[in-house]
Enzyme design. Structure first.
Site, PDB file in Angstrom:
ATOM      1  N   ALA A  17       0.806  -1.216   0.000  1.00  0.00           N
ATOM      2  CA  ALA A  17       0.000   0.000   0.000  1.00  0.00           C
ATOM      3  C   ALA A  17       0.843   1.273   0.000  1.00  0.00           C
ATOM      4  CB  ALA A  17      -0.935   0.003   1.205  1.00  0.00           C
ATOM      5  N   HIS A 238      -3.029 -12.217  -3.739  1.00  0.00           N
ATOM      6  CA  HIS A 238      -3.202 -11.393  -2.549  1.00  0.00           C
ATOM      7  C   HIS A 238      -1.913 -11.528  -1.746  1.00  0.00           C
ATOM      8  CE1 HIS A 238      -5.550 -10.395   1.391  1.00  0.00           C
ATOM      9  NE2 HIS A 238      -4.773  -9.404   0.983  1.00  0.00           N
ATOM     10  N   ASP A 239      -1.251 -10.411  -1.463  1.00  0.00           N
ATOM     11  CA  ASP A 239       0.065 -10.476  -0.839  1.00  0.00           C
ATOM     12  C   ASP A 239       0.056 -11.261   0.471  1.00  0.00           C
ATOM     13  OD1 ASP A 239      -1.291  -8.491   0.584  1.00  0.00           O
ATOM     14  OD2 ASP A 239       0.119  -6.893   0.094  1.00  0.00           O
ATOM     15  N   THR A 240      -1.068 -11.226   1.199  1.00  0.00           N
ATOM     16  CA  THR A 240      -1.131 -11.990   2.444  1.00  0.00           C
ATOM     17  C   THR A 240      -1.119 -13.489   2.174  1.00  0.00           C
ATOM     18  OG1 THR A 240      -2.435 -10.189   3.392  1.00  0.00           O
ATOM     19  CG2 THR A 240      -2.360 -12.247   4.628  1.00  0.00           C
ATOM     20  N   THR A 261       1.526  -2.124   6.572  1.00  0.00           N
ATOM     21  CA  THR A 261       0.496  -1.090   6.706  1.00  0.00           C
ATOM     22  C   THR A 261      -0.701  -1.631   7.482  1.00  0.00           C
ATOM     23  OG1 THR A 261       1.211  -0.056   4.639  1.00  0.00           O
ATOM     24  CG2 THR A 261      -1.021   0.467   5.417  1.00  0.00           C
ATOM     25  N   GLY A 404       6.999  -6.403   7.137  1.00  0.00           N
ATOM     26  CA  GLY A 404       7.801  -5.254   7.552  1.00  0.00           C
ATOM     27  C   GLY A 404       7.926  -5.071   9.047  1.00  0.00           C
TER      28      GLY A 404
END
Length: 484
Positions: A17, A238-240, A261, A404
């Site tokens: 994001a 989906h990155d997750t 984020t 992150g």
């Protein structure tokens, strides 16, 4: 002289994001390495029509990254969920995609529930309430000229894949965030679409992780300097979904928190949990690799701190976290899942207002606000992990933190303290690793999901945080929020 080890390179386009990156993963027997080819900003733009993603700048960043990546055996694209581009009958993009933080869906969920009650919607799709779900965005778009002209809807990673290849598809893990997928059948919920008058013909055919998604177009090869043919592989887009695939867990008794984020905290299950109690607790059932379900709760995440840092003029984060560690813990906490923190702007003031309204001490300095945010996130992680275990009947022994937030040692330690469980932090670039591993598996270089995770555990570094102190302090803070 030792024989050379065969290593294959893959490009993982991983869009978050706030930034995008193209990573190069090198996979061989017992080997998994990841290097950054190119990183670029993802800066939304506020236009007279609302908040929009600058998808053209993102695509330019992808092309720059592929040029820097050099020869690769495949490309995969993952990004955040729910948002999409609308195409006309010629396949041209009708406008920059609307940002999920845009206000256009205000009041829309209530209109949807008047036709399809929230309980029935959850029982059919298992998706938690979030005002920006694709379903609500589609209802909000009705009556606009752009929507009337739309003949195709492509989720963000599918849109970029289309521009790279000229082929259209809808990858399943990301489609499961639209609130139009039945998590039991892993297919479209025609019941929901019919009740709400949504034309599923807008969507391209479903793809699964590992499916072929086309070849890089000749124009893309020319612009990036790559020698064709280069296939594009559908990954957990989906990155997750990609990040959870790279959780280095040895068995199923783990919880995960994908930090960035957003914080996405929950469990990996083999079947969805569709109970009314689960709906009331605002848990979602999103689809993962190999028939798995990502049973999780969305938490506002480091967005709270990112917005404060922006408001403070971007001070050095390391020093800020050092000062925050000296501030007494759990002095003030806020609900890190509260939609009141969704929109950008004035975040320090809004956090102070929330503390004042709940009768808690008001944090004043940046260090005090930062400690309030990190304590609040750890508390939200605790609640999500505990609620997920209870609702799913699935106990865990460890919490894996990826993304992150693994760089934030204070947050990781506070999460261990709050949960009363060990936290294993790493890998940081879990989404890119999961992206690469699905591509490699499609070419037969790695095995099943367990094998992928064993390779991550053997090759990627992690840090273990043991819980300290008494969880009673966290229970008391939880009770404070409950009295609001």
């Amino acid at each position: 002289m030792s024989a050379a080890v065969d290593v294959t390179s893959y490009a993982a386009v991983d869009l978050g994001a706030s930034s995008g990156r193209v990573m190069v993963g090198r996979v061989g027997p017992g080997r998994l390495e990841l290097t950054e080819a190119h990183r670029f900003r993802n800066r939304p733009v506020r236009t007279p029509d609302g908040l929009r993603w600058d998808v053209l700048a993102l695509y330019a960043g992808v092309l720059d990254g592929l040029r820097a990546a050099g020869p690769v055996a495949s490309v995969g694209v993952d990004s955040w969920a729910v948002d999409h581009g609308l195409l006309d009958a010629d396949g041209a993009l009708l406008g920059n995609p609307v940002h999920y933080r845009d206000a256009r869906t205000e009041g829309v969920p209530e209109k949807v529930w008047a036709t399809l009650p929230a309980g029935e919607l959850y029982a059919a799709t298992g998706l938690q309430y979030a005002p920006f779900n694709t379903l609500y965005q589609l209802v909000a778009a009705r009556g606009t000229a752009q929507f009337a002209a739309a003949r195709r809807l492509l989720l963000i990673p599918d849109l970029l894949t289309y521009w790279l290849t000229g082929e259209q598809g809808t990858e399943l893990t990301n489609a499961s965030t639209t609130q139009l997928i039945d998590p039991r059948t892993r297919d479209w919920s025609r019941q929901v679409a019919d009740r709400l008058g949504i034309d599923l013909g807008l969507f391209a055919p479903l793809r699964r992780p590992g499916d072929p998604a086309g070849l890089l177009r000749p124009e893309v090869l020319e612009e990036t300097g790559l020698a064709g043919p280069v296939p594009v592989t559908a990954v957990g887009s989906h990155d997750t979904a990609s990040a959870v695939a790279a959780v280095p867990a040895p068995d199923e008794r783990f919880a995960y928190i994908c930090t960035g984020t957003w914080s996405l905290a929950g469990l990996e299950l083999t079947a969805p949990v569709l109970s009314e109690e689960s709906r009331a607790a605002n848990f979602t059932n999103e689809l993962g690799l190999d028939g798995t379900v990502r049973y999780l709760r969305n938490i506002m995440g480091l967005w709270l701190l990112q917005e404060c840092v922006r408001d403070w003029g971007d001070p050095e984060l390391g020093g800020l976290l050092t000062e925050a560690a000296r501030v007494p813990g759990l002095r003030s906490v806020v609900d890190a899942g509260d939609a009141a923190f969704l929109a950008p702007g004035r975040m320090p003031e809004r956090i102070a207002e929330a503390c004042r309204a709940s009768g808690q001490p008001v944090p004043e300095s940046p260090a005090e606000v930062t400690r309030c945010i990190l304590d609040s996130l750890a508390l939200a992680h605790r609640r999500a992990v505990a609620d997920a275990q209870r609702l799913a009947g699935h106990p865990v022994d460890v919490v894996h933190v990826v993304g992150g937030g693994t760089r934030n040692a204070l947050l990781c330690q506070l999460t261990a303290d709050a949960c009363g469980l060990p936290v294993v932090a790493g890998p940081t670039e879990a989404a890119a690793l999961g992206n690469v591993l699905v591509q490699a598996r499609a070419q037969g270089l790695v095995g099943d999901l367990s094998g992928m995770r064993r390779l991550v555990a053997r090759t990627q570094s992690s840090t273990r945080y043991e819980p300290t102190g008494d969880t009673g302090r966290w229970r008391a803070a939880e009770a404070r929020l409950a009295r609001r």
